[in-house]
Scaffold this motif. Structure first.
Motif, short mmCIF file in Angstrom:
data_model
loop_
_atom_site.label_atom_id
_atom_site.label_comp_id
_atom_site.label_asym_id
_atom_site.label_seq_id
_atom_site.Cartn_x
_atom_site.Cartn_y
_atom_site.Cartn_z
N GLN A 1 32.48 33.92 31.43
CA GLN A 1 32.81 33.39 32.86
C GLN A 1 34.02 32.62 32.93
N PHE B 1 37.73 30.94 32.71
CA PHE B 1 39.09 31.12 33.36
C PHE B 1 39.89 30.05 32.45
N PRO C 1 41.43 35.08 33.68
CA PRO C 1 40.09 35.37 32.85
C PRO C 1 40.68 35.23 31.46
N TYR D 1 41.92 38.17 29.32
CA TYR D 1 43.14 38.45 29.57
C TYR D 1 44.22 37.44 29.28
N ASP E 1 39.32 35.13 39.41
CA ASP E 1 38.46 36.07 39.78
C ASP E 1 38.94 37.48 38.88
N TYR E 2 37.94 38.34 38.79
CA TYR E 2 38.12 39.57 38.20
C TYR E 2 38.83 40.70 39.20
N GLU E 3 39.91 41.34 38.89
CA GLU E 3 40.15 42.36 39.80
C GLU E 3 39.82 43.43 39.14
N HIS F 1 41.73 43.94 35.90
CA HIS F 1 41.11 42.95 34.73
C HIS F 1 39.82 43.95 34.27
N ILE F 2 39.49 44.65 34.93
CA ILE F 2 38.08 45.25 34.40
C ILE F 2 38.04 47.04 35.10
N ALA G 1 32.82 47.62 38.02
CA ALA G 1 32.86 46.40 38.92
C ALA G 1 31.59 46.42 39.79
N ASP H 1 32.16 41.31 28.71
CA ASP H 1 33.66 40.91 28.05
C ASP H 1 34.11 42.47 27.38
N ASN I 1 36.37 43.90 30.03
CA ASN I 1 37.72 42.91 30.19
C ASN I 1 38.48 43.42 28.79
#
Ligand SMILES: NC(=O)c1ccc[n+]([C@@H]2O[C@H](COP(=O)([O-])OP(=O)(O)OC[C@H]3O[C@@H](n4cnc5c(N)ncnc54)[C@H](OP(=O)(O)O)[C@@H]3O)[C@@H](O)[C@H]2O)c1
Length: 356
Positions: free
Chosen positions: A136, A138, A144, A147, A196-198, A202-203, A208, A216, A219
């Motif tokens: 979780q 950042f 993230p 990333y 945040d995860y878009e 990001h995923i 989602a 992980d 990601n």
């Protein structure tokens, strides 16, 4: 729905071939990149103190290059320098350590400033640092961690070091067969999104779930896809810059999969359970039995970094994805030019730079 084209069929074939080398990699012939004299050449290897990066360092040092291991853990990197020198005694004085945390823009900028003061040309920039864990967390700049570490820090670093690249420099990225699992939306945001995860960026959007932190693995596959896209777009950038300057384009970028490789990365996934992250759980459970050695994993990267083979270094041959010293079609080859170019705009926004 449109009919599959020859390149779609080729991409499916190449994906299957790459997937097969995961369980059967140890049964395949040993890769031995032919040596090239790298005397006088300078290489930076991120994450060079362990696993594949360390073997890349040994491979390049053996061929005469000056090698900078750029890693976040200073004492571990000093140990890696000693290990390379003990294995390649002739490299004494040519292998050095520098501090770099690719997940932090501040660290990337400090590294680049330090390099400005060294004012040395760079012949090989090897983006190898990577992690499979981030959970979780950042990064200090709000991205993230996976990333930030695996991708966008390297984007910024390449931008900052561009003026130091030699005329025929190579930028090599350790991507992964896992990039085939990446799935990008055609309309991901062109503006930076933080904390945040878009989905679709990001995923993979399909993974989602509202209110659930993505595994992980979800990601990771995206970051590895971005590396392949970056190799292609960076090559276009190099070619465009050379055309503007009226000179031949001699800089080269490539991404590669090292295969399934026995390295410390799997020990760092200890918390990964099947129900949370089936992909990483399976790789963690099987790597000691199925994965190839770090030297084998590094071999395609070492070869890409120095071979004069026309398929790698010839005109118009850059920007590709490789596995086992073979050029392969990637997911990125299936993307439209417009979709691919969206990446560069988003990376610029996230890195806070304009890079044209
Ligand atoms: N092993 C495989 O099967 C496999 C397959 C496909 C792709 N890859 C890719 O291969 C690359 C190398 O991984 P590996 O398998 O050799 O694992 P590894 O032994 O864990 O090496 C990863 C390296 O990256 C460094 N690193 C991690 N986070 C960093 C950060 N924020 N800043 C700077 N350095 C950082 C690590 O440093 P620390 O020691 O400080 O963590 C380490 O030196 C990665 O990009 C990975 O995704 C591996």
């Amino acid at each position: 729905m449109s009919a599959p084209t020859a390149s779609h069929v080729g991409a499916v074939r190449d994906k299957l071939l790459s997937m097969l080398s995961i369980p059967f990699g140890r049964l395949l012939p040993t890769l031995v990149p032919p040596p090239v004299d790298l005397t006088g050449k300078v290489a930076i290897i991120t994450g060079g103190n362990s696993g594949i990066g360390l073997e890349v360092g040994i491979g390049l040092a053996k061929q005469g290059a000056t090698v900078y291991l750029a890693s976040r853990n200073v004492s571990k990197t000093e140990e890696a320098v000693s290990e390379i020198v003990s294995k390649v005694p002739a490299s004494k004085g040519r292998v050095k350590s520098l501090t770099l945390d690719t997940s932090s823009f501040a660290s990337v900028r400090a590294f680049s400033k330090n390099w400005d003061s060294l004012d040395a040309k760079i012949d090989i920039l090897f983006h190898n640092a990577g992690t499979g864990s981030g959970g979780q967390d950042f990064s200090p700049e709000g991205f993230p961690v996976l990333y930030a570490t695996n991708f966008v820090g390297s984007f910024l670093l390449t931008y900052l070091l561009e003026s130091h690249l030699s005329e025929d420099a190579r930028v090599i990225l350790t991507s992964s067969t896992a990039h085939y699992g990446g799935a990008f939306s055609s309309d991901f945001s062109l503006k930076s999104i933080k904390e945040d995860y878009e989905p679709g960026y990001h995923i993979p959007a399909a993974l989602a779930k509202a209110g659930v932190v993505p595994p992980d693995g979800a990601n990771y596959v995206q970051t590895k896809g971005m590396q392949v896209a970056f190799a292609k777009l960076l090559q276009e950038h190099f070619d465009r810059k050379a055309a503007e300057a009226g000179t031949p384009s001699r800089r080269i970028a490539h991404a590669f999969s090292p295969g399934f490789v026995a390295t410390p990365i799997y020990g760092k996934l200890e918390e990964t359970g099947f129900s949370v992250d089936p992909l990483f759980w399976m790789l963690r459970m099987t790597n000691t039995v199925l994965a190839v050695s770090a030297r084998q994993g590094a071999s395609t990267g070492v070869w890409l970094a120095c071979t004069k083979d026309n398929a790698v270094a010839g005109k118009g041959m850059g920007g590709a994805y490789w596995d086992r010293m073979n050029r392969r079609l990637s997911n990125v080859d299936m993307m439209s030019k417009d979709n691919l170019e969206r990446f560069w705009v988003r990376w610029e926004a996230d890195a806070g730079v304009e890079w044209r």
